[in-house]
Motif scaffolding. Structure first.
Motif, PDB file in Angstrom:
ATOM      1  N   LYS A   1      -6.451  -2.677 -13.455  1.00 35.42           N
ATOM      2  CA  LYS A   1      -7.857  -2.790 -13.038  1.00 35.42           C
ATOM      3  C   LYS A   1      -8.110  -4.148 -12.397  1.00 35.42           C
ATOM      4  CE  LYS A   1     -10.505  -0.410 -15.517  1.00 35.42           C
ATOM      5  NZ  LYS A   1     -11.272   0.139 -16.664  1.00 35.42           N
TER       6      LYS A   1
ATOM      7  N   ARG B   1       0.844  -1.188   0.000  1.00 37.96           N
ATOM      8  CA  ARG B   1       0.000   0.000   0.000  1.00 37.96           C
ATOM      9  C   ARG B   1       0.879   1.238   0.000  1.00 37.96           C
ATOM     10  NH1 ARG B   1      -4.592   2.461   4.092  1.00 37.96           N
ATOM     11  NH2 ARG B   1      -2.777   2.968   5.382  1.00 37.96           N
TER      12      ARG B   1
ATOM     13  N   SER C   1      -7.696   5.355  -3.130  1.00 38.25           N
ATOM     14  CA  SER C   1      -8.623   5.927  -2.151  1.00 38.25           C
ATOM     15  C   SER C   1      -7.972   7.163  -1.537  1.00 38.25           C
ATOM     16  CB  SER C   1      -8.977   4.909  -1.066  1.00 38.25           C
ATOM     17  OG  SER C   1      -7.823   4.513  -0.345  1.00 38.25           O
TER      18      SER C   1
ATOM     19  N   GLN D   1      -3.666   0.950  -3.015  1.00 35.34           N
ATOM     20  CA  GLN D   1      -3.567  -0.432  -2.559  1.00 35.34           C
ATOM     21  C   GLN D   1      -3.291  -1.307  -3.768  1.00 35.34           C
ATOM     22  OE1 GLN D   1      -3.778  -1.819   0.642  1.00 35.34           O
ATOM     23  NE2 GLN D   1      -3.155  -3.703  -0.411  1.00 35.34           N
TER      24      GLN D   1
ATOM     25  N   THR E   1      -6.343  -0.382  -6.131  1.00 31.20           N
ATOM     26  CA  THR E   1      -7.448   0.458  -5.679  1.00 31.20           C
ATOM     27  C   THR E   1      -6.892   1.780  -5.167  1.00 31.20           C
ATOM     28  OG1 THR E   1      -8.718  -1.500  -5.005  1.00 31.20           O
ATOM     29  CG2 THR E   1      -9.424   0.634  -4.123  1.00 31.20           C
TER      30      THR E   1
ATOM     31  N   VAL F   1      -9.137   3.978 -13.193  1.00 27.36           N
ATOM     32  CA  VAL F   1      -8.017   3.056 -13.031  1.00 27.36           C
ATOM     33  C   VAL F   1      -7.601   2.551 -14.405  1.00 27.36           C
ATOM     34  CG1 VAL F   1      -7.215   0.933 -11.944  1.00 27.36           C
ATOM     35  CG2 VAL F   1      -8.867   2.358 -10.766  1.00 27.36           C
TER      36      VAL F   1
END
Length: 121
Positions: free
Chosen positions: A64, A18, A70, A81, A68, A59
């Motif tokens: 994809k 991450r 955020s 992530q 992720t 993305v």
């Protein structure tokens, strides 16, 4: 404006990382944020963007379903992530910011320093 990315490292294929990017010097909640990457010998590549409120994300097809994006506006931080990592994900990852979430997919207003991600096979 400063965009401070961290969280890169060495991971085996199939693993996760991450990335975090802490922003300062801008009104974070009014900016779209995103991530680019650049692999050795290749051009810089768009990875993902998120709008100012976090309710709209884009993305790249290449990540994809595995990556992720955020954000936490209370912490002035955007995250990436990365799951199911592949050796071809090896690159320097850059945090970016821009007023327009569409435009920053090609022309961000601000770039941070990169963080190295290395995925071993």
């Amino acid at each position: 404006v400063q965009l401070q990315a961290c969280g890169g490292g060495l991971v085996q294929a199939g693993g996760s990382l991450r990335l975090s990017c802490a922003a300062s010097g801008l009104t974070f909640s009014t900016y779209g944020m995103g991530w680019f990457r650049q692999a050795p010998g290749k051009e810089r590549e768009y990875v993902a963007t998120i709008n100012y409120s976090g309710n709209s994300v884009y993305v790249a097809d290449s990540v994809k379903g595995r990556f992720t994006i955020s954000r936490d506006n209370a912490k002035n931080t955007v995250y990436l992530q990365m799951n199911s990592l592949k050796p071809e994900d090896t690159a320097v990852y850059y945090c970016v910011a821009g007023r327009d979430t569409i435009v920053i997919r090609t022309t961000p207003n601000y770039w941070g320093q990169g963080t190295q991600v290395t995925v071993s096979s």
